[in-house]
Design a protein around this motif. Structure first.
Motif, PDB file in Angstrom:
ATOM      1  N   HIS A   1       0.840  -1.212   0.000  1.00 43.20           N
ATOM      2  CA  HIS A   1       0.000   0.000   0.000  1.00 43.20           C
ATOM      3  C   HIS A   1       0.872   1.259   0.000  1.00 43.20           C
ATOM      4  N   HIS A   2       1.969   1.197   0.741  1.00 43.73           N
ATOM      5  CA  HIS A   2       2.876   2.351   0.759  1.00 43.73           C
ATOM      6  C   HIS A   2       3.425   2.598  -0.647  1.00 43.73           C
ATOM      7  N   ARG A   3       3.825   1.504  -1.289  1.00 45.68           N
ATOM      8  CA  ARG A   3       4.400   1.647  -2.639  1.00 45.68           C
ATOM      9  C   ARG A   3       3.353   2.120  -3.643  1.00 45.68           C
ATOM     10  N   ALA A   4       2.116   1.667  -3.445  1.00 50.14           N
ATOM     11  CA  ALA A   4       1.038   2.084  -4.369  1.00 50.14           C
ATOM     12  C   ALA A   4       0.818   3.591  -4.261  1.00 50.14           C
TER      13      ALA A   4
ATOM     14  N   ARG B   1      24.387   3.868  -7.856  1.00 50.15           N
ATOM     15  CA  ARG B   1      23.664   3.818  -6.587  1.00 50.15           C
ATOM     16  C   ARG B   1      22.177   3.654  -6.862  1.00 50.15           C
ATOM     17  N   PRO B   2      21.515   2.727  -6.174  1.00 50.91           N
ATOM     18  CA  PRO B   2      20.063   2.629  -6.365  1.00 50.91           C
ATOM     19  C   PRO B   2      19.405   3.896  -5.806  1.00 50.91           C
ATOM     20  N   PRO B   3      18.409   4.414  -6.468  1.00 55.64           N
ATOM     21  CA  PRO B   3      17.822   5.678  -6.023  1.00 55.64           C
ATOM     22  C   PRO B   3      16.828   5.530  -4.880  1.00 55.64           C
ATOM     23  N   ALA B   4      16.746   6.567  -4.069  1.00 56.95           N
ATOM     24  CA  ALA B   4      15.596   6.745  -3.178  1.00 56.95           C
ATOM     25  C   ALA B   4      14.561   7.534  -3.987  1.00 56.95           C
ATOM     26  N   VAL B   5      13.333   7.576  -3.513  1.00 52.46           N
ATOM     27  CA  VAL B   5      12.312   8.383  -4.193  1.00 52.46           C
ATOM     28  C   VAL B   5      11.874   9.488  -3.244  1.00 52.46           C
ATOM     29  N   ARG B   6      11.930  10.718  -3.737  1.00 51.68           N
ATOM     30  CA  ARG B   6      11.538  11.871  -2.917  1.00 51.68           C
ATOM     31  C   ARG B   6      10.273  12.526  -3.448  1.00 51.68           C
ATOM     32  N   LEU B   7       9.597  13.211  -2.538  1.00 53.05           N
ATOM     33  CA  LEU B   7       8.427  14.002  -2.912  1.00 53.05           C
ATOM     34  C   LEU B   7       8.891  15.323  -3.509  1.00 53.05           C
TER      35      LEU B   7
ATOM     36  N   LEU C   1      10.402   6.621  -0.570  1.00 47.02           N
ATOM     37  CA  LEU C   1      10.937   5.251  -0.596  1.00 47.02           C
ATOM     38  C   LEU C   1      12.435   5.345  -0.419  1.00 47.02           C
ATOM     39  N   ARG C   2      12.969   4.573   0.495  1.00 38.63           N
ATOM     40  CA  ARG C   2      14.406   4.597   0.732  1.00 38.63           C
ATOM     41  C   ARG C   2      15.137   3.875  -0.399  1.00 38.63           C
ATOM     42  N   ASN C   3      16.428   3.999  -0.437  1.00 36.33           N
ATOM     43  CA  ASN C   3      17.111   3.403  -1.585  1.00 36.33           C
ATOM     44  C   ASN C   3      17.279   1.892  -1.462  1.00 36.33           C
ATOM     45  N   ASP C   4      16.804   1.315  -0.336  1.00 35.06           N
ATOM     46  CA  ASP C   4      16.702  -0.149  -0.282  1.00 35.06           C
ATOM     47  C   ASP C   4      15.295  -0.596  -0.694  1.00 35.06           C
ATOM     48  N   GLY C   5      14.511   0.356  -1.197  1.00 33.60           N
ATOM     49  CA  GLY C   5      13.180   0.033  -1.719  1.00 33.60           C
ATOM     50  C   GLY C   5      12.091   0.031  -0.662  1.00 33.60           C
ATOM     51  N   ARG C   6      12.471   0.244   0.597  1.00 30.85           N
ATOM     52  CA  ARG C   6      11.453   0.170   1.653  1.00 30.85           C
ATOM     53  C   ARG C   6      10.819   1.543   1.895  1.00 30.85           C
ATOM     54  N   PRO C   7       9.567   1.563   2.310  1.00 33.30           N
ATOM     55  CA  PRO C   7       8.883   2.834   2.564  1.00 33.30           C
ATOM     56  C   PRO C   7       9.552   3.624   3.683  1.00 33.30           C
TER      57      PRO C   7
END
Ligand code: GLU
Length: 318
Positions: A85-88, A146-152, A179-185
């Motif tokens: 749900h967080h990822r959605a 580097r794998p990316p984090a996702v920012r607002l 989303l952190r760069n390990d893919g977790r919310p």
């Protein structure tokens, strides 16, 4: 359970299962419970287990909460079970053009903030926007390292919340990590979504999170989630004015019992710290006196009892 109906709302306590609760955490939990119950709200728990989880800590936290007289409406939500749900929600924001990838390390962010002469007032650690306007080619290049984090993607304006203890609190809303760069919310995203999911409309927690509240309320609005009432409870500190920690000695229930304290005695200290006089001996009595609770913006200084005669101040029971 879903967060769409169920008047008259809910209060909650949302500990991270990273260790045992100390007396300051228990005091905040009692307040969260008492404020909710005194307003005929449901009271729910959530294990914020997206980060550090200590083996058995959640069971011990629940045991301690129950043993001091706090009851809750099941189930206890495991935050990690809501990751889809967080990822959605992030996917939805991305579809609206409201996110971007960020390749900065924490150290790089700090260096940028320092180089810019510090974070803007009221926004400690605010992201300076380094990755905001990269070209697609730059993104491709950085992704290789580097794998990316996702920012607002925000417009950098401030948001204001109203807090029952601190009044109006305004802080700049930065481009927070979703989303952190390990893919977790990230915490700020998960907390907003999960409070809404659990029907929470009253957030009582430590005042270390006060400056995060404006960001969270901004994010909730963006996601069309209902607003919440905030009650930030001043933290408990040790004699030196530092945040109470395990090294300060007998600070968990188990430690305090081992040091010869009883539950009524512990509840007595909590009652006194809340301005309820000397008579409180149980959580039920805090609930009964909740209208008289006096919380100022100042911390509660807690001096752990010494373990045995002759021991110098704080000793650790285990
Ligand atoms: N999980 C956080 C903590 O244990 C609390 C977060 C919140 O209440 O919003 O400090």
């Amino acid at each position: 359970m879903n967060g769409t109906t169920d008047q008259p709302g809910a209060g909650r306590y949302a500990p991270s299962p990273s260790g045992d609760l100390h007396i300051g955490n228990l005091r905040t939990a009692i307040l969260a419970w008492a404020f909710a119950r005194s307003e005929a709200k449901r009271f729910v728990l959530r294990a914020e287990d997206l980060d550090r989880v200590a083996e058995g800590a959640q069971q011990r936290q629940l045991r301690d909460l129950a043993s001091i007289g706090i009851d809750w409406d099941p189930p206890v939500l495991q935050q990690s079970q809501r990751e889809d749900h967080h990822r959605a929600a992030v996917a939805e924001l991305t579809a609206r053009g409201l996110t971007y990838e960020c390749y900065c390390t924490r150290r790089e962010v700090q260096a940028e903030i320092a180089a810019a002469g510090g974070a803007p007032h009221g926004a400690p650690g605010a992201y300076p926007g380094t990755c905001r306007d990269l070209t697609e080619a730059q993104r491709r290049e950085r992704r290789r390292h580097r794998p990316p984090a996702v920012r607002l993607r925000t417009d950098g304006s401030p948001a204001t919340i109203r807090d029952r203890v601190f009044g109006n609190v305004t802080a700049l809303v930065d481009d927070m990590v979703l989303l952190r760069n390990d893919g977790r919310p990230a915490y700020n995203l998960a907390v907003v979504l999960d409070d809404a999911f659990q029907g929470v409309d009253q957030v009582v927690r430590g005042d270390d999170l006060l400056t995060s509240a404006p960001r969270q309320s901004y994010l909730a609005r963006l996601l069309d989630l209902p607003p919440v009432d905030y009650i930030h409870v001043p933290l408990v500190v040790n004699d030196d004015g530092r945040r109470l920690a395990k090294r300060d000695g007998a600070v968990t229930l188990e430690d305090l019992y081992a040091a010869g304290c009883s539950l009524p005695e512990v509840m007595g200290w909590i009652g006194r710290s809340l301005g309820l006089g000397d008579t409180v001996r149980s959580a039920a009595e805090v609930l009964a006196g909740i209208d008289r609770v006096h919380l100022t913006g100042g911390p509660w200084v807690f001096r752990p009892p010494v373990h045995s005669p002759g021991s110098a101040g704080a000793t650790t029971a285990r």
